[in-house]
Design a protein around this motif. Structure first.
Motif, PDB file in Angstrom:
ATOM      1  N   SER A 138       2.019 -10.484   1.576  1.00  0.00           N
ATOM      2  CA  SER A 138       3.103 -11.357   1.149  1.00  0.00           C
ATOM      3  C   SER A 138       3.340 -11.226  -0.352  1.00  0.00           C
ATOM      4  CB  SER A 138       2.826 -12.804   1.537  1.00  0.00           C
ATOM      5  OG  SER A 138       1.683 -13.265   0.868  1.00  0.00           O
ATOM      6  N   SER A 139       2.316 -10.801  -1.084  1.00  0.00           N
ATOM      7  CA  SER A 139       2.491 -10.690  -2.528  1.00  0.00           C
ATOM      8  C   SER A 139       3.068  -9.343  -2.947  1.00  0.00           C
ATOM      9  CB  SER A 139       1.154 -10.953  -3.213  1.00  0.00           C
ATOM     10  OG  SER A 139       1.044 -10.262  -4.402  1.00  0.00           O
ATOM     11  N   ILE A 140       2.612  -8.247  -2.325  1.00  0.00           N
ATOM     12  CA  ILE A 140       3.094  -6.929  -2.772  1.00  0.00           C
ATOM     13  C   ILE A 140       4.221  -6.395  -1.905  1.00  0.00           C
ATOM     14  CG2 ILE A 140       0.861  -6.359  -3.780  1.00  0.00           C
ATOM     15  CD1 ILE A 140       0.276  -4.521  -1.461  1.00  0.00           C
ATOM     16  N   GLY A 141       4.436  -7.028  -0.750  1.00  0.00           N
ATOM     17  CA  GLY A 141       5.550  -6.592   0.093  1.00  0.00           C
ATOM     18  C   GLY A 141       5.349  -5.238   0.761  1.00  0.00           C
ATOM     19  N   ILE A 142       4.105  -4.824   0.906  1.00  0.00           N
ATOM     20  CA  ILE A 142       3.824  -3.554   1.569  1.00  0.00           C
ATOM     21  C   ILE A 142       2.752  -3.802   2.620  1.00  0.00           C
ATOM     22  CG2 ILE A 142       3.009  -1.171   1.264  1.00  0.00           C
ATOM     23  CD1 ILE A 142       3.667  -1.489  -1.728  1.00  0.00           C
ATOM     24  N   GLY A 143       2.988  -3.351   3.839  1.00  0.00           N
ATOM     25  CA  GLY A 143       1.979  -3.470   4.883  1.00  0.00           C
ATOM     26  C   GLY A 143       0.788  -2.580   4.549  1.00  0.00           C
ATOM     27  N   LEU A 144      -0.408  -3.063   4.809  1.00  0.00           N
ATOM     28  CA  LEU A 144      -1.570  -2.240   4.511  1.00  0.00           C
ATOM     29  C   LEU A 144      -2.709  -2.555   5.470  1.00  0.00           C
ATOM     30  CD1 LEU A 144      -3.480  -3.483   1.348  1.00  0.00           C
ATOM     31  CD2 LEU A 144      -2.129  -4.950   2.793  1.00  0.00           C
ATOM     32  N   LYS A 145      -3.709  -1.692   5.434  1.00  0.00           N
ATOM     33  CA  LYS A 145      -4.898  -1.916   6.250  1.00  0.00           C
ATOM     34  C   LYS A 145      -6.005  -2.342   5.299  1.00  0.00           C
ATOM     35  CE  LYS A 145      -8.294   0.887   8.640  1.00  0.00           C
ATOM     36  NZ  LYS A 145      -8.679   2.260   8.989  1.00  0.00           N
ATOM     37  N   VAL A 146      -6.729  -3.399   5.664  1.00  0.00           N
ATOM     38  CA  VAL A 146      -7.817  -3.856   4.805  1.00  0.00           C
ATOM     39  C   VAL A 146      -9.140  -3.532   5.490  1.00  0.00           C
ATOM     40  CG1 VAL A 146      -8.955  -5.872   3.807  1.00  0.00           C
ATOM     41  CG2 VAL A 146      -6.464  -5.692   3.747  1.00  0.00           C
ATOM     42  N   THR A 147     -10.036  -2.901   4.772  1.00  0.00           N
ATOM     43  CA  THR A 147     -11.348  -2.590   5.309  1.00  0.00           C
ATOM     44  C   THR A 147     -12.407  -3.241   4.425  1.00  0.00           C
ATOM     45  OG1 THR A 147     -10.488  -0.451   6.012  1.00  0.00           O
ATOM     46  CG2 THR A 147     -12.870  -0.712   6.032  1.00  0.00           C
ATOM     47  N   LEU A 148     -13.289  -4.019   5.051  1.00  0.00           N
ATOM     48  CA  LEU A 148     -14.395  -4.615   4.296  1.00  0.00           C
ATOM     49  C   LEU A 148     -15.513  -3.591   4.215  1.00  0.00           C
ATOM     50  CD1 LEU A 148     -14.517  -8.128   6.031  1.00  0.00           C
ATOM     51  CD2 LEU A 148     -13.369  -7.511   3.899  1.00  0.00           C
ATOM     52  N   VAL A 149     -16.042  -3.437   3.021  1.00  0.00           N
ATOM     53  CA  VAL A 149     -17.138  -2.483   2.883  1.00  0.00           C
ATOM     54  C   VAL A 149     -18.345  -3.186   2.257  1.00  0.00           C
ATOM     55  CG1 VAL A 149     -15.594  -0.498   2.710  1.00  0.00           C
ATOM     56  CG2 VAL A 149     -16.382  -1.642   0.625  1.00  0.00           C
ATOM     57  N   GLU A 150     -19.481  -2.490   2.322  1.00  0.00           N
ATOM     58  CA  GLU A 150     -20.710  -3.065   1.788  1.00  0.00           C
ATOM     59  C   GLU A 150     -20.628  -3.144   0.269  1.00  0.00           C
ATOM     60  OE1 GLU A 150     -24.120  -0.943   3.314  1.00  0.00           O
ATOM     61  OE2 GLU A 150     -23.096  -0.661   5.220  1.00  0.00           O
ATOM     62  N   PRO A 151     -21.279  -4.180  -0.301  1.00  0.00           N
ATOM     63  CA  PRO A 151     -21.290  -4.293  -1.756  1.00  0.00           C
ATOM     64  C   PRO A 151     -21.893  -3.048  -2.393  1.00  0.00           C
ATOM     65  CG  PRO A 151     -22.147  -6.271  -0.750  1.00  0.00           C
ATOM     66  CD  PRO A 151     -21.970  -5.276   0.354  1.00  0.00           C
ATOM     67  N   LYS A 152     -21.433  -2.780  -3.566  1.00  0.00           N
ATOM     68  CA  LYS A 152     -21.935  -1.683  -4.406  1.00  0.00           C
ATOM     69  C   LYS A 152     -21.676  -0.304  -3.809  1.00  0.00           C
ATOM     70  CE  LYS A 152     -25.478  -4.903  -5.801  1.00  0.00           C
ATOM     71  NZ  LYS A 152     -25.645  -5.738  -4.590  1.00  0.00           N
ATOM     72  N   THR A 153     -20.774  -0.221  -2.853  1.00  0.00           N
ATOM     73  CA  THR A 153     -20.501   1.106  -2.292  1.00  0.00           C
ATOM     74  C   THR A 153     -19.263   1.731  -2.903  1.00  0.00           C
ATOM     75  OG1 THR A 153     -19.292   0.098  -0.461  1.00  0.00           O
ATOM     76  CG2 THR A 153     -21.582   0.676  -0.059  1.00  0.00           C
ATOM     77  N   ILE A 154     -18.460   0.921  -3.596  1.00  0.00           N
ATOM     78  CA  ILE A 154     -17.299   1.514  -4.257  1.00  0.00           C
ATOM     79  C   ILE A 154     -17.754   2.050  -5.600  1.00  0.00           C
ATOM     80  CG2 ILE A 154     -15.062   1.009  -5.310  1.00  0.00           C
ATOM     81  CD1 ILE A 154     -14.590  -0.865  -2.890  1.00  0.00           C
ATOM     82  N   GLU A 155     -17.447   3.291  -5.786  1.00  0.00           N
ATOM     83  CA  GLU A 155     -17.958   4.019  -6.945  1.00  0.00           C
ATOM     84  C   GLU A 155     -17.510   3.388  -8.263  1.00  0.00           C
ATOM     85  OE1 GLU A 155     -17.164   8.288  -9.004  1.00  0.00           O
ATOM     86  OE2 GLU A 155     -16.518   8.006  -6.919  1.00  0.00           O
ATOM     87  N   ARG A 156     -18.488   3.169  -9.155  1.00  0.00           N
ATOM     88  CA  ARG A 156     -18.155   2.722 -10.509  1.00  0.00           C
ATOM     89  C   ARG A 156     -18.307   3.921 -11.421  1.00  0.00           C
ATOM     90  NH1 ARG A 156     -19.006  -1.210  -6.686  1.00  0.00           N
ATOM     91  NH2 ARG A 156     -19.432  -3.278  -7.541  1.00  0.00           N
ATOM     92  N   SER A 157     -17.299   4.157 -12.226  1.00  0.00           N
ATOM     93  CA  SER A 157     -17.456   5.249 -13.176  1.00  0.00           C
ATOM     94  C   SER A 157     -17.264   4.697 -14.569  1.00  0.00           C
ATOM     95  CB  SER A 157     -16.458   6.371 -12.881  1.00  0.00           C
ATOM     96  OG  SER A 157     -15.182   5.819 -12.685  1.00  0.00           O
ATOM     97  N   GLU A 158     -18.212   4.942 -15.427  1.00  0.00           N
ATOM     98  CA  GLU A 158     -18.209   4.456 -16.808  1.00  0.00           C
ATOM     99  C   GLU A 158     -17.896   2.951 -16.857  1.00  0.00           C
ATOM    100  OE1 GLU A 158     -15.367   6.973 -18.613  1.00  0.00           O
ATOM    101  OE2 GLU A 158     -16.537   8.756 -18.173  1.00  0.00           O
ATOM    102  N   GLY A 159     -18.526   2.222 -15.942  1.00  0.00           N
ATOM    103  CA  GLY A 159     -18.349   0.777 -15.949  1.00  0.00           C
ATOM    104  C   GLY A 159     -17.051   0.323 -15.324  1.00  0.00           C
ATOM    105  N   LYS A 160     -16.114   1.236 -15.186  1.00  0.00           N
ATOM    106  CA  LYS A 160     -14.823   0.873 -14.613  1.00  0.00           C
ATOM    107  C   LYS A 160     -14.642   1.599 -13.290  1.00  0.00           C
ATOM    108  CE  LYS A 160     -10.472  -0.215 -16.498  1.00  0.00           C
ATOM    109  NZ  LYS A 160      -9.276   0.269 -17.154  1.00  0.00           N
ATOM    110  N   SER A 161     -14.176   0.865 -12.296  1.00  0.00           N
ATOM    111  CA  SER A 161     -14.026   1.506 -10.993  1.00  0.00           C
ATOM    112  C   SER A 161     -12.818   2.429 -10.983  1.00  0.00           C
ATOM    113  CB  SER A 161     -13.823   0.446  -9.920  1.00  0.00           C
ATOM    114  OG  SER A 161     -14.766  -0.558 -10.043  1.00  0.00           O
ATOM    115  N   LYS A 162     -12.925   3.423 -10.130  1.00  0.00           N
ATOM    116  CA  LYS A 162     -11.742   4.228  -9.857  1.00  0.00           C
ATOM    117  C   LYS A 162     -10.954   3.461  -8.814  1.00  0.00           C
ATOM    118  CE  LYS A 162     -10.679   8.934  -8.219  1.00  0.00           C
ATOM    119  NZ  LYS A 162      -9.416   9.018  -8.885  1.00  0.00           N
TER     120      LYS A 162
END
Lengths: 141, 444
Positions: free
Chosen positions: B412-436
């Motif tokens: 409702s906020s971005i106006g684009i349909g999307l798929k949401v996937t829940l993932v385990e904590p700390k599995t999204i890569e952090r690079s130089e303190g900032k995530s990609k």
């Protein structure tokens, strides 16, 4: 009568269950019961282990998302009608079963239940003279 | 297909030969005069512009010709946001006859207002666009761009009516009906995003309708980046000419620039929207043929005039006369951005929009990854988000409802349909303190 169960959030990707079991295996944790609830995207691994708090800390240290949840356990003859009876006692009192799983040992079913109110469930089942199990009972099986 | 030396100027229709084929000296005079009027209007009617000009030590008298334009400060999307909703309008609201809006980065949309005269200008430039694509009063134009706050649908609509074509305002989606009406009404011109054109092509071939039973001959496609490869694919699969059109709602909507049948760059309607190319780092104006960020100054708009508006689109300009006979400057296809904006199914999306929605939800960490892909020729968007450990429940239904809540608030906020996937904590890569934050697997 309350049994501590570990619930672990798992992404649906191959090797994740192995990772959990290897971590637990490294500290000789024993498993009495295990079940996986899954959706297309993720799963929840539910296990009853010998040392739940130690196992939880171990898994947390290895970056798993894990919680201790409370369940109850009933032992009944492994005919369907007995399982049905357990569930009927609860539904008659409007106690909902969030999930249940079971395994069979010889002629007995060991039923694990997570209810909307575990304490009420225990009282109700006791009243109907059902055989409730403790954690130590489960580990003697 | 085209012999590159062939002269098309006698065979192609041109909507407004006077302006579209004007010699460049004459055009410069027109632009200079219109710029002066425009600067005067914003100086006296928009406090924001007056303050900015005064800060730079400029008054209306400082701008005598288009050559003085470089003295003026830039305007950015942030300036539009800061003046939300109507702060940059240069006329009383009683003069505004239409308001459009596009999704914004902080939950606030970018709002644009049109006077009656602006709508006439918009219809004029869209009439040029459609004529560029060889459409005329005998055509049936199927407009499969979205209607509504998005400028695509109504922009094409007014242009189509202006040239006297039969306009079919079917709007986006409902592919089965698109194909049915295309067949039954005998649509000759298709207007939609290029990815939807490819999607339609596949759907047509699966529908069992024979190509020879369709009268489609040309498509006007825009609102998202596409490549020459995509053009070839559309042209082969739909057996039509695929024409690239360019626009952005801040400037007017579609109709800012469009290709002709020569397909060698998009003619910018520079008698209304004056383009510059700047180096996005030094902000210096670059000469023709150099790649840089496209900047527009509207020189006839009344409702929302924009002075040196930074589009963030990267392209280059060519000033040579086109083989179609038009003298208007041509811009190359936009293939990049100088910021992190994504265009998904024609809708603009900044990763920060996603972030601000996620930050409002305590159950999740704002560690996320957006994965953009193109499957079956349609853009797909997936959000992977980490579950906050303290809120992890062992009930599937609760996790599922969390997933759905994230999905609903985002959609409702971005106006684009999307798929949401829940993932385990700390599995999204952090690079130089900032995530990609974004992985874009689409090939442009």
């Amino acid at each position: 009568m309350i049994i501590q169960q570990l619930s672990i959030f798992l992404e649906n990707k191959s090797g994740r269950l192995t990772d959990v079991l290897e971590v637990l295996g490294s500290e000789n944790i024993r498993i009495t019961a295990l079940t996986v609830a899954d959706t297309a995207e993720f799963g929840i691994l539910r296990i009853i282990v010998s040392e739940p708090e130690k196992a939880r800390d171990l898994l947390k240290r290895n970056a798993f998302t894990v919680n201790i949840t409370e369940v109850i356990s009933v032992s009944a003859p492994n005919e369907a009608k007995h399982y049905a009876k357990v569930l009927k006692i609860l539904s008659d009192l409007n106690i909902s079963v969030e999930y249940t799983y079971a395994f069979s040992v010889e002629e007995r079913s060991i039923i694990i239940l997570r209810c909307s109110n575990n304490h009420e469930a225990i009282n109700a089942l006791k009243k109907h003279e059902m055989e409730l199990l403790t954690s130590s009972d489960l580990f003697r099986i | 297909m085209f012999n590159r030396t062939e002269d098309f100027s006698s065979t192609m229709e041109i909507w407004n030969r006077h302006f579209e084929c004007m010699d460049r000296d004459g055009l410069k005079k027109v632009q200079s005069e219109r710029l002066r009027e425009s600067i005067e209007r914003v100086y006296f009617n928009v406090p924001y512009y007056r303050n900015k000009m005064q800060e730079a030590g400029l008054g209306p008298e400082s701008i005598n010709s288009i050559d003085d334009l470089h003295k003026l400060p830039f305007t950015t999307k942030q300036d539009l946001r800061d003046n939300y909703p109507f702060g940059l309008f240069a006329v009383p609201m009683s003069e505004i006859v239409r308001i459009h809006a596009s999704s914004g980065t902080t939950g606030k949309p970018t709002v644009v207002g049109y006077t009656r005269n602006d709508i006439a200008t918009w219809s004029e430039v869209m009439a040029r666009t459609l004529t560029c694509a060889s459409a005329n009063r005998n055509d049936f134009i199927q407009i499969a761009y979205g209607y509504g706050l998005f400028t695509g649908g109504l922009g094409l609509h007014y242009g189509g009516e202006k040239i006297g074509a039969s306009v079919i305002p079917i709007s986006g989606g409902n592919t089965t009906r698109q194909i049915q009406l295309m067949h039954d009404f005998g649509s000759t011109v298709l207007a939609c995003t290029p990815s939807y054109a490819l999607f339609l092509a596949e759907a047509i071939s699966e529908s069992g309708i024979k190509r020879e039973d369709l009268k489609l001959r040309v498509g006007v496609f825009g609102a998202e980046p596409w490549t020459e490869n995509m053009r070839r694919e559309i042209e082969e699969k739909l057996e039509i000419k695929a024409i690239d059109i360019y626009g952005l709602s801040e400037v007017i909507g579609p109709g800012v620039a469009s290709e002709c049948l020569v397909q060698e760059g998009l003619h910018v309607n520079e008698d209304h929207f004056y383009p510059e190319i700047i180096d996005p780092k030094t902000l210096e104006v670059l000469p023709g043929g150099c790649t840089g960020e496209l900047v527009f100054t509207t020189i006839t708009k009344q409702g929302l005039p924009l002075i040196r508006y930074r589009t963030r689109d990267l392209t280059k300009l060519h000033y040579e006369k086109c083989r179609c006979g038009r003298t208007l400057v041509r811009m190359e296809k936009c293939l990049g951005r100088s910021d992190d904006m994504l265009i998904i199914r024609g809708v603009n999306l900044f990763p920060s929009q996603v972030e601000s929605v996620l930050l409002e939800m305590s159950e999740i960490k704002p560690h996320y990854l957006l994965i953009v892909d193109r499957q079956n020729n349609l853009d797909s968007l997936e959000l992977k988000v980490e579950v906050e450990e303290e809120f992890f429940q062992d009930k599937i239904s609760e996790l599922e409802s969390l997933r759905q809540r994230i999905q609903h608030s985002l959609e409702s906020s971005i106006g684009i349909g999307l798929k949401v996937t829940l993932v385990e904590p700390k599995t999204i890569e952090r690079s130089e303190g900032k995530s990609k934050r974004v992985i874009d697997n689409r090939k442009f």
